[in-house]
Scaffold this active site. Structure first.
Site, PDB file in Angstrom:
ATOM      1  N   ASP A  87       0.845  -1.207   0.000  1.00 25.69           N
ATOM      2  CA  ASP A  87       0.000   0.000   0.000  1.00 25.69           C
ATOM      3  C   ASP A  87       0.877   1.253   0.000  1.00 25.69           C
ATOM      4  O   ASP A  87       0.577   2.238  -0.682  1.00 25.69           O
ATOM      5  CB  ASP A  87      -0.923  -0.010   1.215  1.00 25.69           C
ATOM      6  CG  ASP A  87      -1.821  -1.232   1.226  1.00 25.69           C
ATOM      7  OD1 ASP A  87      -2.391  -1.545   0.165  1.00 25.69           O
ATOM      8  OD2 ASP A  87      -1.932  -1.887   2.276  1.00 25.69           O
ATOM      9  N   HIS A 117      -5.618  -3.483   5.440  1.00 23.87           N
ATOM     10  CA  HIS A 117      -5.236  -3.823   4.059  1.00 23.87           C
ATOM     11  C   HIS A 117      -6.428  -4.361   3.279  1.00 23.87           C
ATOM     12  O   HIS A 117      -6.430  -5.513   2.855  1.00 23.87           O
ATOM     13  CB  HIS A 117      -4.076  -4.821   4.055  1.00 23.87           C
ATOM     14  CG  HIS A 117      -3.645  -5.182   2.670  1.00 23.87           C
ATOM     15  ND1 HIS A 117      -3.047  -4.287   1.822  1.00 23.87           N
ATOM     16  CD2 HIS A 117      -3.773  -6.330   1.968  1.00 23.87           C
ATOM     17  CE1 HIS A 117      -2.815  -4.872   0.658  1.00 23.87           C
ATOM     18  NE2 HIS A 117      -3.250  -6.110   0.719  1.00 23.87           N
TER      19      HIS A 117
HETATM   20  N1  LIG Z   1      -0.563  -8.462   1.997  1.00 27.26           N
HETATM   21  C1  LIG Z   1      -0.596  -8.042   0.751  1.00 27.26           C
HETATM   22  O1  LIG Z   1      -0.363  -6.871   0.477  1.00 27.26           O
HETATM   23  C2  LIG Z   1      -0.894  -8.995  -0.364  1.00 27.26           C
HETATM   24  C3  LIG Z   1      -1.367 -10.242  -0.099  1.00 27.26           C
HETATM   25  N2  LIG Z   1      -1.613 -11.134  -1.104  1.00 27.26           N
HETATM   26  C4  LIG Z   1      -2.107 -12.454  -0.732  1.00 27.26           C
HETATM   27  O2  LIG Z   1      -1.039 -13.398  -0.737  1.00 27.26           O
HETATM   28  C5  LIG Z   1      -1.566 -14.713  -0.901  1.00 27.26           C
HETATM   29  C6  LIG Z   1      -0.772 -15.488  -1.938  1.00 27.26           C
HETATM   30  O3  LIG Z   1      -0.911 -14.913  -3.217  1.00 27.26           O
HETATM   31  P1  LIG Z   1      -0.222 -15.568  -4.514  1.00 27.26           P
HETATM   32  O4  LIG Z   1       1.189 -15.899  -4.229  1.00 27.26           O
HETATM   33  O5  LIG Z   1      -0.566 -14.716  -5.662  1.00 27.26           O
HETATM   34  O6  LIG Z   1      -1.054 -16.930  -4.610  1.00 27.26           O
HETATM   35  P2  LIG Z   1      -0.619 -18.294  -5.335  1.00 27.26           P
HETATM   36  O7  LIG Z   1      -1.841 -19.141  -5.444  1.00 27.26           O
HETATM   37  O8  LIG Z   1       0.145 -18.010  -6.563  1.00 27.26           O
HETATM   38  O9  LIG Z   1       0.400 -18.952  -4.306  1.00 27.26           O
HETATM   39  C7  LIG Z   1      -0.005 -19.402  -3.059  1.00 27.26           C
HETATM   40  C8  LIG Z   1       0.875 -20.551  -2.663  1.00 27.26           C
HETATM   41  O10 LIG Z   1       0.461 -20.990  -1.361  1.00 27.26           O
HETATM   42  C9  LIG Z   1       0.596 -22.397  -1.366  1.00 27.26           C
HETATM   43  N3  LIG Z   1      -0.180 -22.988  -0.281  1.00 27.26           N
HETATM   44  C10 LIG Z   1      -1.493 -23.245  -0.226  1.00 27.26           C
HETATM   45  N4  LIG Z   1      -1.781 -23.845   0.941  1.00 27.26           N
HETATM   46  C11 LIG Z   1      -0.635 -23.965   1.619  1.00 27.26           C
HETATM   47  C12 LIG Z   1      -0.280 -24.492   2.884  1.00 27.26           C
HETATM   48  N5  LIG Z   1      -1.182 -25.044   3.698  1.00 27.26           N
HETATM   49  N6  LIG Z   1       1.009 -24.433   3.259  1.00 27.26           N
HETATM   50  C13 LIG Z   1       1.945 -23.865   2.441  1.00 27.26           C
HETATM   51  N7  LIG Z   1       1.668 -23.365   1.252  1.00 27.26           N
HETATM   52  C14 LIG Z   1       0.399 -23.402   0.837  1.00 27.26           C
HETATM   53  C15 LIG Z   1       0.119 -22.837  -2.738  1.00 27.26           C
HETATM   54  O11 LIG Z   1       0.558 -24.150  -3.046  1.00 27.26           O
HETATM   55  C16 LIG Z   1       0.752 -21.776  -3.613  1.00 27.26           C
HETATM   56  O12 LIG Z   1       2.034 -22.171  -4.069  1.00 27.26           O
HETATM   57  C17 LIG Z   1      -3.038 -14.517  -1.272  1.00 27.26           C
HETATM   58  O13 LIG Z   1      -3.839 -14.747  -0.148  1.00 27.26           O
HETATM   59  C18 LIG Z   1      -3.110 -13.065  -1.678  1.00 27.26           C
HETATM   60  O14 LIG Z   1      -4.383 -12.507  -1.529  1.00 27.26           O
HETATM   61  C19 LIG Z   1      -1.368 -10.803  -2.402  1.00 27.26           C
HETATM   62  C20 LIG Z   1      -0.879  -9.556  -2.729  1.00 27.26           C
HETATM   63  C21 LIG Z   1      -0.669  -8.544  -1.735  1.00 27.26           C
HETATM   64  O1  LIG Z   2      -5.800  -7.264  -4.091  1.00 29.31           O
HETATM   65  C1  LIG Z   2      -5.482  -8.423  -3.753  1.00 29.31           C
HETATM   66  O2  LIG Z   2      -6.282  -9.363  -3.674  1.00 29.31           O
HETATM   67  C2  LIG Z   2      -4.063  -8.666  -3.399  1.00 29.31           C
HETATM   68  C3  LIG Z   2      -3.621  -7.589  -2.494  1.00 29.31           C
HETATM   69  O3  LIG Z   2      -3.838  -7.641  -1.294  1.00 29.31           O
HETATM   70  C4  LIG Z   2      -3.044  -6.388  -3.096  1.00 29.31           C
HETATM   71  O4  LIG Z   2      -2.640  -6.401  -4.270  1.00 29.31           O
HETATM   72  O5  LIG Z   2      -2.983  -5.378  -2.386  1.00 29.31           O
END
Ligand SMILES: NC(=O)C1=CN([C@@H]2O[C@H](COP(=O)(O)OP(=O)(O)OC[C@H]3O[C@@H](n4cnc5c(N)ncnc54)[C@H](O)[C@@H]3O)[C@@H](O)[C@H]2O)C=CC1
Ligand SMILES: O=C([O-])CC(=O)C(=O)O
Length: 353
Positions: free
Chosen positions: A191, A217
């Protein structure tokens, strides 16, 4: 190069990605003793969800961080592939991979910092809260592992909805008797990165801009304090409206552009690596390490809130107050708090039920 033992032992060691020192002391080695190949002493970092969209790029970036001596990559799929790939980078950190629930404890034992991007991402039309059903359980399981295997580690929680997953993690740690509020940090760095980038309307280099982003967030809980931008600048009401909306909807902007292929991964890996580096510099004892993060807080009446925090040897050692807000920001704060209260409650109840 120093060679110890016979050739077979050396080959076995290399294929297990172990240095002689690490092999001798296995995973309980102290930080001072844990040297990456020829490198300086450093910290032990685990990434849970390392094979995902964020996880892969984050693994690459943490392998490049000179403060990391040992990097554990854990996922329920494809961890060996990502580990083999990243391990060929000629940087100091030693990389080890861990696949599936049976290897979670080994992945976590002895870690100083645990970064959690495990869980499903949004598709167009979804809110972050729509991820709760699946991600709440994933975060619960992983945090139970942290409580058992590395209760003193700093945790950087990325999995959405952060406004609920951080309270979930806190409840898991409380139940286990290991909760230290200073060590549980929800990652909101993206952010801030977006706010600094979008403030280009000022005609400034984003590297020179610092916009505090407080609250939480998700949607209206993301509250940029444009009145406190550094260097001090003034915006027109139209600019404030445009910037606030764009920062609050930055995640959705990426989700829609990716059209079903996930949410922000590259900018998020960058932001997570930046935040993790700040945590490691704090652990090392650097002065004045300050970042925004969603933490246990007394800044408002809510149990958790994102503000600037000072990172030190024990985590978030100081949680800063909001500072002066203008009328627009005061109204935004009330909206943010209304939504946050429900999201926090939902997380707490998920564990206490
Ligand atoms: N805090 C923030 O600013 C942001 C948060 N996110 C969040 O981050 C998370 C991940 O996003 P991506 O990497 O794009 O998703 P993705 O689906 O590409 O990767 C997620 C990974 O987590 C793994 N996974 C699922 N269950 C698991 C478990 N029990 N133990 C270990 N690994 C496990 C999957 O196998 C996968 O490799 C989402 O919840 C997303 O919303 C995304 C962008 C920004
Ligand atoms: O928007 C989403 O779902 C992933 C996220 O938290 C971000 O990009 O800030």
């Amino acid at each position: 190069m120093e060679f110890r033992g016979d050739a077979n032992q050396r080959i076995a060691r290399i294929s297990a990605h172990l240095t002689p020192q690490m092999e001798a002391k296995n995973s309980v080695i102290g930080r001072e003793n844990c040297r990456a190949k020829g490198g300086n002493p450093g910290f032990k970092v685990a990434i849970l969800g390392a094979a995902g969209g964020i996880g892969q790029s984050l693994s690459l970036l943490m392998k490049m961080n000179p403060l990391v001596s040992l990097l554990h990559l854990y996922d329920v799929v494809n961890a060996p592939g990502v580990t083999a790939d990243v391990s060929h980078m000629d940087t100091g950190a030693v990389v080890r991979g861990f696949l599936g629930a049976k290897q979670l404890e080994d992945a976590l034992t002895g870690m100083d910092l645990v970064i959690i991007p495990a869980g499903i991402p949004r598709k167009p039309g979804m809110t972050r809260d729509d991820l709760f059903k699946i991600n709440a359980g994933i975060v619960k399981t992983l945090c139970e592992g942290v409580a058992k295997c590395c209760p003193n580690a700093i945790v950087n929680l990325i999995s959405n909805p952060v406004n609920s997953t951080v309270p979930i993690a806190a409840e898991v740690f409380k139940k286990a008797g290991t909760y230290d509020p200073k060590k549980l940090l929800g990652v909101t760095t993206l952010d801030v990165a977006r706010a600094n980038t979008f403030a280009e309307v000022l005609g400034l280099d984003p590297r020179e801009v610092d916009v505090p982003v407080v609250g939480g967030h998700a949607g209206v809980t993301i509250l940029p304090l444009l009145s406190q931008v550094k260097p001090p600048s003034s915006f027109t009401p139209q600019e404030i409206e445009y910037l606030t909306n764009r920062i609050q909807n930055g995640g959705t902007e990426v989700v829609e552009a990716k059209a079903g292929a996930g949410s922000a991964t590259l900018s998020m890996a960058y932001a997570a690596a930046k935040f993790a580096d700040a945590c490691l510099r704090g652990l090392r004892g650097d002065a004045n390490v300050v970042e925004c993060s969603f933490v246990a807080s007394q800044v408002t009446e809510l149990a958790f809130f994102a503000t600037k925090v000072r990172l030190g040897r024990t985590g978030a050692e100081e949680v800063y107050q909001l500072g002066p807000l203008n009328e627009y920001e005061r109204i935004g704060l009330e909206k943010a708090k209304d939504e946050l209260a429900g999201s926090i409650q939902k997380g707490v109840e998920f564990i206490r039920k």
